[in-house]
Design a protein around this motif. Structure first.
Motif, PDB file in Angstrom:
ATOM      1  N   ARG A  34       8.297  -1.672 -10.958  1.00 11.59           N
ATOM      2  CA  ARG A  34       7.785  -1.241  -9.661  1.00 11.59           C
ATOM      3  C   ARG A  34       6.967  -2.347  -8.992  1.00 11.59           C
ATOM      4  N   GLY A  35       7.317  -2.661  -7.754  1.00  8.19           N
ATOM      5  CA  GLY A  35       6.597  -3.690  -7.013  1.00  8.19           C
ATOM      6  C   GLY A  35       7.250  -5.061  -7.059  1.00  8.19           C
TER       7      GLY A  35
ATOM      8  N   GLU B  14      15.617   8.415   2.807  1.00 15.16           N
ATOM      9  CA  GLU B  14      15.144   8.215   4.181  1.00 15.16           C
ATOM     10  C   GLU B  14      13.634   7.953   4.209  1.00 15.16           C
ATOM     11  N   VAL B  15      12.890   8.740   3.424  1.00 14.06           N
ATOM     12  CA  VAL B  15      11.437   8.566   3.357  1.00 14.06           C
ATOM     13  C   VAL B  15      11.097   7.179   2.797  1.00 14.06           C
ATOM     14  N   ILE B  16      11.812   6.779   1.758  1.00 11.39           N
ATOM     15  CA  ILE B  16      11.549   5.476   1.132  1.00 11.39           C
ATOM     16  C   ILE B  16      11.848   4.336   2.117  1.00 11.39           C
ATOM     17  N   LEU B  17      12.999   4.420   2.775  1.00  4.87           N
ATOM     18  CA  LEU B  17      13.372   3.364   3.728  1.00  4.87           C
ATOM     19  C   LEU B  17      12.368   3.277   4.873  1.00  4.87           C
TER      20      LEU B  17
ATOM     21  N   VAL C 170      11.112   0.272  -6.355  1.00  2.30           N
ATOM     22  CA  VAL C 170      10.165   1.247  -5.805  1.00  2.30           C
ATOM     23  C   VAL C 170       9.553   2.066  -6.945  1.00  2.30           C
ATOM     24  N   HIS C 171      10.382   2.407  -7.932  1.00  6.29           N
ATOM     25  CA  HIS C 171       9.927   3.116  -9.126  1.00  6.29           C
ATOM     26  C   HIS C 171      10.697   2.570 -10.326  1.00  6.29           C
ATOM     27  N   GLY C 172      10.109   2.720 -11.499  1.00  8.30           N
ATOM     28  CA  GLY C 172      10.830   2.424 -12.725  1.00  8.30           C
ATOM     29  C   GLY C 172      11.047   0.935 -12.948  1.00  8.30           C
TER      30      GLY C 172
ATOM     31  N   PRO D 172       0.810  -1.220   0.000  1.00  8.78           N
ATOM     32  CA  PRO D 172       0.000   0.000   0.000  1.00  8.78           C
ATOM     33  C   PRO D 172       0.846   1.275   0.000  1.00  8.78           C
ATOM     34  N   VAL D 173       2.145   1.132  -0.033  1.00  7.85           N
ATOM     35  CA  VAL D 173       3.017   2.297   0.054  1.00  7.85           C
ATOM     36  C   VAL D 173       2.966   3.080  -1.256  1.00  7.85           C
ATOM     37  N   SER D 174       2.719   4.377  -1.140  1.00  2.00           N
ATOM     38  CA  SER D 174       2.674   5.227  -2.330  1.00  2.00           C
ATOM     39  C   SER D 174       3.689   6.351  -2.167  1.00  2.00           C
TER      40      SER D 174
END
Ligand SMILES: [Fe+2]
Length: 179
Positions: free
Chosen positions: A129-130, A52-55, A108-110, A42-44
């Motif tokens: 992603r995912g 830091e935000v991603i981790l 996480v992206h791409g 569910p992480v967007s």
């Protein structure tokens, strides 16, 4: 869409398996010891978010994964087409190599291609992603996201020395242009 193509290593243009079915991808890769999973998390996040935000956002998943792998550290690797070192960074990952620890990545992206060379076959796993992929230690492989790479990936390390590659000297990635 995530995908897998399998080739004989002497026949770069004739895929013997080509699939976008996640279950088939996971099964074919599992047969060579490579773990592949899709995480419906569910992480967007935005591509502009800091490491830091991603981790932090993925902490529950990472804690579980790192526990399962006995991993000691995690970081974020990000590559975009405007990176001034994009060509050199592409080359760094493009030559066939092995590691003495598992190579564990979550997109996480791409997207990007992880290409494994096992038992005279080439396994081109297109991850997006995912997707989580874990390539076992000592598996010959390379990575390519093309001339205009765009990805952010979580990396999990069991070895404190971080990303260390041992190059095989085989130029097979030049014969198998995947990206
Ligand atoms: Fe690698």
């Amino acid at each position: 869409m995530s995908g897998l193509k399998i080739f004989e290593d002497a026949k770069p243009k004739a895929a013997i398996v080509s699939t976008t079915d996640v279950d088939v991808i996971a099964r074919e890769l599992s047969a060579i010891g490579v773990q592949f999973e899709r995480w419906e998390s569910p992480v967007s996040l935005s591509p502009d978010d800091s490491a830091e935000v991603i981790l932090n956002a993925y902490k529950p998943y990472l804690d579980q994964l790192m526990g399962a792998k006995g991993a000691g550290s995690a970081d974020v690797v990000k590559l975009t087409p405007d990176n001034p070192n994009v060509a050199a960074l592409r080359q760094k990952f493009l030559a066939e190599h092995i590691h003495t620890e598992d190579e564990i990545r979550f997109f996480v992206h791409g997207s990007g291609h992880f290409v494994m060379h096992v038992n005279d076959r080439v396994y081109d796993a297109f991850c997006e992603r995912g997707d989580l992929i874990s390539v076992p230690a000592n598996t010959k492989h390379w990575f390519d996201a093309g001339e205009k790479p765009f990805f952010t990936a979580l990396r999990v390390f069991t070895d404190t020395s971080g990303w260390v590659a041992h190059f095989t000297g085989d130029n097979i990635s030049e014969r198998f242009p995947v990206a």
